[in-house]
Write a protein that holds these residues in place. Structure first.
Motif, PDB file in Angstrom:
ATOM      1  N   SER A 337       0.842  -1.191   0.000  1.00 12.24           N
ATOM      2  CA  SER A 337       0.000   0.000   0.000  1.00 12.24           C
ATOM      3  C   SER A 337       0.878   1.240   0.000  1.00 12.24           C
ATOM      4  O   SER A 337       1.851   1.322   0.760  1.00 12.24           O
ATOM      5  N   VAL A 338       0.554   2.204  -0.856  1.00 12.71           N
ATOM      6  CA  VAL A 338       1.283   3.472  -0.911  1.00 12.71           C
ATOM      7  C   VAL A 338       0.299   4.591  -0.593  1.00 12.71           C
ATOM      8  O   VAL A 338      -0.714   4.758  -1.271  1.00 12.71           O
ATOM      9  N   LYS A 339       0.576   5.366   0.452  1.00 12.10           N
ATOM     10  CA  LYS A 339      -0.363   6.418   0.834  1.00 12.10           C
ATOM     11  C   LYS A 339       0.358   7.576   1.503  1.00 12.10           C
ATOM     12  O   LYS A 339       1.469   7.437   2.016  1.00 12.10           O
ATOM     13  N   ASP A 340      -0.307   8.714   1.478  1.00 13.42           N
ATOM     14  CA  ASP A 340       0.197   9.940   2.121  1.00 13.42           C
ATOM     15  C   ASP A 340       1.589  10.295   1.605  1.00 13.42           C
ATOM     16  O   ASP A 340       2.584  10.300   2.348  1.00 13.42           O
ATOM     17  N   VAL A 341       1.627  10.574   0.312  1.00 13.29           N
ATOM     18  CA  VAL A 341       2.875  10.935  -0.367  1.00 13.29           C
ATOM     19  C   VAL A 341       2.754  12.371  -0.877  1.00 13.29           C
ATOM     20  O   VAL A 341       1.786  12.712  -1.555  1.00 13.29           O
ATOM     21  N   THR A 342       3.727  13.212  -0.563  1.00 14.29           N
ATOM     22  CA  THR A 342       3.702  14.604  -0.988  1.00 14.29           C
ATOM     23  C   THR A 342       4.903  14.916  -1.875  1.00 14.29           C
ATOM     24  O   THR A 342       6.046  14.632  -1.502  1.00 14.29           O
ATOM     25  N   PHE A 343       4.626  15.482  -3.040  1.00 16.65           N
ATOM     26  CA  PHE A 343       5.653  16.034  -3.925  1.00 16.65           C
ATOM     27  C   PHE A 343       5.443  17.545  -3.922  1.00 16.65           C
ATOM     28  O   PHE A 343       4.440  18.035  -4.443  1.00 16.65           O
ATOM     29  N   GLY A 368      -3.978   9.709  -0.905  1.00 21.38           N
ATOM     30  CA  GLY A 368      -3.355  10.814  -0.197  1.00 21.38           C
ATOM     31  C   GLY A 368      -2.130  11.380  -0.897  1.00 21.38           C
ATOM     32  O   GLY A 368      -1.234  11.912  -0.254  1.00 21.38           O
ATOM     33  N   VAL A 369      -2.107  11.282  -2.238  1.00 16.29           N
ATOM     34  CA  VAL A 369      -0.983  11.828  -3.005  1.00 16.29           C
ATOM     35  C   VAL A 369      -1.219  13.323  -3.224  1.00 16.29           C
ATOM     36  O   VAL A 369      -2.312  13.739  -3.621  1.00 16.29           O
ATOM     37  N   GLN A 370      -0.207  14.143  -2.975  1.00 15.86           N
ATOM     38  CA  GLN A 370      -0.314  15.582  -3.185  1.00 15.86           C
ATOM     39  C   GLN A 370       0.774  16.056  -4.143  1.00 15.86           C
ATOM     40  O   GLN A 370       1.946  15.737  -3.950  1.00 15.86           O
ATOM     41  N   LEU A 371       0.353  16.781  -5.150  1.00 15.32           N
ATOM     42  CA  LEU A 371       1.266  17.464  -6.062  1.00 15.32           C
ATOM     43  C   LEU A 371       1.129  18.957  -5.788  1.00 15.32           C
ATOM     44  O   LEU A 371       0.134  19.571  -6.175  1.00 15.32           O
ATOM     45  N   GLY A 394      -5.648  11.786  -5.063  1.00 19.29           N
ATOM     46  CA  GLY A 394      -5.096  12.860  -4.266  1.00 19.29           C
ATOM     47  C   GLY A 394      -5.461  14.206  -4.841  1.00 19.29           C
ATOM     48  O   GLY A 394      -6.464  14.346  -5.560  1.00 19.29           O
ATOM     49  N   THR A 395      -4.641  15.223  -4.568  1.00 19.27           N
ATOM     50  CA  THR A 395      -4.935  16.580  -5.008  1.00 19.27           C
ATOM     51  C   THR A 395      -3.694  17.221  -5.620  1.00 19.27           C
ATOM     52  O   THR A 395      -2.564  16.879  -5.280  1.00 19.27           O
ATOM     53  N   ALA A 396      -3.933  18.173  -6.518  1.00 19.12           N
ATOM     54  CA  ALA A 396      -2.858  18.943  -7.137  1.00 19.12           C
ATOM     55  C   ALA A 396      -3.128  20.420  -6.919  1.00 19.12           C
ATOM     56  O   ALA A 396      -4.264  20.882  -7.065  1.00 19.12           O
ATOM     57  N   LYS A 397      -2.086  21.165  -6.572  1.00 18.93           N
ATOM     58  CA  LYS A 397      -2.234  22.588  -6.323  1.00 18.93           C
ATOM     59  C   LYS A 397      -0.980  23.330  -6.784  1.00 18.93           C
ATOM     60  O   LYS A 397       0.125  22.932  -6.473  1.00 18.93           O
ATOM     61  N   GLY A 398      -1.189  24.388  -7.553  1.00 13.97           N
ATOM     62  CA  GLY A 398      -0.078  25.202  -7.988  1.00 13.97           C
ATOM     63  C   GLY A 398       0.869  24.537  -8.965  1.00 13.97           C
ATOM     64  O   GLY A 398       1.988  24.986  -9.153  1.00 13.97           O
ATOM     65  N   SER A 399       0.423  23.453  -9.594  1.00 13.66           N
ATOM     66  CA  SER A 399       1.273  22.681 -10.503  1.00 13.66           C
ATOM     67  C   SER A 399       0.872  22.935 -11.941  1.00 13.66           C
ATOM     68  O   SER A 399      -0.238  23.423 -12.225  1.00 13.66           O
ATOM     69  N   ALA A 402      -0.807  20.367 -17.081  1.00 18.73           N
ATOM     70  CA  ALA A 402      -0.563  19.100 -17.762  1.00 18.73           C
ATOM     71  C   ALA A 402      -0.131  17.988 -16.817  1.00 18.73           C
ATOM     72  O   ALA A 402      -0.197  16.800 -17.138  1.00 18.73           O
ATOM     73  N   LEU A 403       0.288  18.368 -15.602  1.00 20.20           N
ATOM     74  CA  LEU A 403       0.775  17.377 -14.637  1.00 20.20           C
ATOM     75  C   LEU A 403      -0.260  17.005 -13.593  1.00 20.20           C
ATOM     76  O   LEU A 403      -0.038  16.132 -12.780  1.00 20.20           O
ATOM     77  N   ALA A 404      -1.389  17.660 -13.613  1.00 24.50           N
ATOM     78  CA  ALA A 404      -2.425  17.438 -12.588  1.00 24.50           C
ATOM     79  C   ALA A 404      -3.333  16.296 -13.004  1.00 24.50           C
ATOM     80  O   ALA A 404      -4.487  16.483 -13.359  1.00 24.50           O
ATOM     81  N   CYS A 405      -2.794  15.073 -12.919  1.00 26.98           N
ATOM     82  CA  CYS A 405      -3.547  13.916 -13.423  1.00 26.98           C
ATOM     83  C   CYS A 405      -4.162  13.068 -12.310  1.00 26.98           C
ATOM     84  O   CYS A 405      -4.691  11.985 -12.569  1.00 26.98           O
ATOM     85  N   LEU A 406      -4.106  13.529 -11.091  1.00 23.56           N
ATOM     86  CA  LEU A 406      -4.669  12.758  -9.985  1.00 23.56           C
ATOM     87  C   LEU A 406      -6.194  12.746 -10.040  1.00 23.56           C
ATOM     88  O   LEU A 406      -6.830  13.636 -10.615  1.00 23.56           O
ATOM     89  N   VAL A 407      -6.770  11.721  -9.440  1.00 29.18           N
ATOM     90  CA  VAL A 407      -8.240  11.622  -9.383  1.00 29.18           C
ATOM     91  C   VAL A 407      -8.726  11.729  -7.948  1.00 29.18           C
ATOM     92  O   VAL A 407      -7.962  11.554  -7.013  1.00 29.18           O
TER      93      VAL A 407
END
Length: 407
Positions: A337-343, A368-371, A394-399, A402-407
């Motif tokens: 399981s992979v969770k709560d990862v922040t880039f 819980g992936v954050q971009l 997860g969520t994407a903010k300020g990116s 074209a890279l905001a592909c999370l659901v």
């Protein structure tokens, strides 16, 4: 391979359990007593600095004398070139020990001498390995010529095994036969201000590998090898990687995960303030598609990282299968399981259009992936910057859009 070889793990255990204690240093061993404790100079114990004469016994004797000392003790390796075979720096020791490396240790290329590692520090508390000197594994003379060749018999340069409270600082590591530094089943370890170099085209020459260890800090290092600059394996927690300049190499990785049975979780890993230059990967998390263990990788943070023409800057790969022999039982990938990862604040350029690849399990998606402020752009002109995501939530903010592909 970025994951520590299982056969080597067995070798480590056998070395510690089965190896006989070295004989006490001969009478009259040269030493000095002062405010800093006792010092044991290997040149006064028979070591020769011509780079050709085997000085293994002198260095092993110096260790044994230092280990028996009380208070503090220093093993002195003066300037010069010293040829040495496998060294077993085992404890427990009475003294807090410093290995002062001013010269160069050259690893013997007589592979028949090695049972596991070149220099193994085991069951020791309170040790410092420091100085301007070099650990030269001389691996270029023995690297397999074919990528299909067996690397299993090749020794790591420096292994910490069941070590508590250690610092490795200032030294240079060159051309390891396998990993340069391997930290295994240890805690409270600091690696700082080191330089690690190996050819870009030789696999399994990881810079620093961490496995089953806690409270590990790797900071202010320059690493260029044929594999991961830093790899963080199963059972690791509280690992901080900062100020690393990486390249060439395969980037900074968490994994491989799930390769063997009974692996433990990876948690609380922070990678920040790093620069990756023309590496084949940037920052990545990888687990086997036919994972043998049930484990979780969580609370992983990658921030303030600059990419310079990195081929694959950001990766999560739950279908990792480097040898192309995985049975393809993709339902098993849910074991990891992979969770709560922040880039966060990842910038720079990619040498391929695919700046982000987040390929997660069908049965157990990444969560819980954050971009956050991820702005890596394709450096070429024949395509557009893009991202590929599968089962990554997860969520994407300020990116970049074209890279905001999370659901």
């Amino acid at each position: 391979m970025a994951s520590a070889n299982n056969a080597l793990r067995v070798f480590f255990i056998l070395t510690v359990v089965c190896a006989a204690r070295a004989a006490p240093a001969p009478g009259g061993a040269a030493k000095a007593t002062g405010g800093a404790g006792e010092a044991f100079d290997i040149t006064k114990l028979g070591a020769t600095n011509d780079g050709k004469t085997d000085s293994t016994k002198a260095l092993q004797d110096a260790w044994m004398s230092a280990c028996r000392a009380t208070g503090r003790a220093t093993v002195l390796i003066p300037k010069g070139d010293y040829l040495v075979g496998p060294l077993n720096f085992s404890g427990p020791c009475k003294a807090a020990i410093t290995i002062q490396l001013d010269g160069t240790l050259l690893g013997s290329n007589d592979l028949a001498k090695y049972k596991a590692s070149w220099i193994e520090v085991s069951h020791v508390e309170n040790i410092v390995i420091t100085g301007p000197g070099t650990l030269d594994g001389q691996g270029t003379a023995v690297y397999p010529k074919s990528k299909t060749a067996d690397y299993k018999a090749l020794p790591n340069t420096l292994v910490l095994f069941y070590v508590t409270n250690a610092t490795i600082s200032g030294i240079r590591l060159l051309n390891a036969k396998f990993f340069h530094i391997s930290i295994d089943t240890s805690k409270d370890i600091t690696v700082k201000d080191v330089s690690i170099t190996a050819p870009a085209d030789v696999e399994n020459t990881d810079g620093v590998h961490v496995g089953a260890s806690s409270k590990v800090s790797i900071t202010n290092a320059t690493i260029g090898t044929g594999d991961d600059c830093v790899s963080i394996g199963p059972g690791s927690s509280g690992v901080t990687v900062t100020g690393i300049t990486c390249g060439p190499g395969q980037g900074i990785s968490v994994g491989c995960l799930g390769r063997y049975k009974d692996e433990k979780d990876v948690t609380d890993v922070t990678v920040k303030d790093c620069v990756l230059k023309r590496t084949t990967n940037g920052v990545r998390i990888k687990s086997y598609e036919d994972a043998e263990s049930v484990l979780t990788a969580s609370h992983l943070t990658f921030e303030n990282i600059k990419m310079e023409e990195v081929a694959n800057p950001i990766i999560i790969d739950q279908y990792y299968c480097p040898q192309k022999v995985c049975p393809g039982k993709r339902s098993n990938s849910s074991n990891v399981s992979v969770k709560d990862v922040t880039f966060r604040n990842i910038t720079g350029t990619s040498s391929t259009p695919e700046a982000i690849s987040l390929i997660c399990s069908d049965a157990q998606p990444c969560s819980g992936v954050q971009l956050v402020d991820v702005n890596v752009e394709y450096a070429g002109k024949n395509n557009k910057t893009m991202a590929v995501c599968s089962n990554a939530k997860g969520t994407a903010k300020g990116s970049l859009e074209a890279l905001a592909c999370l659901v």
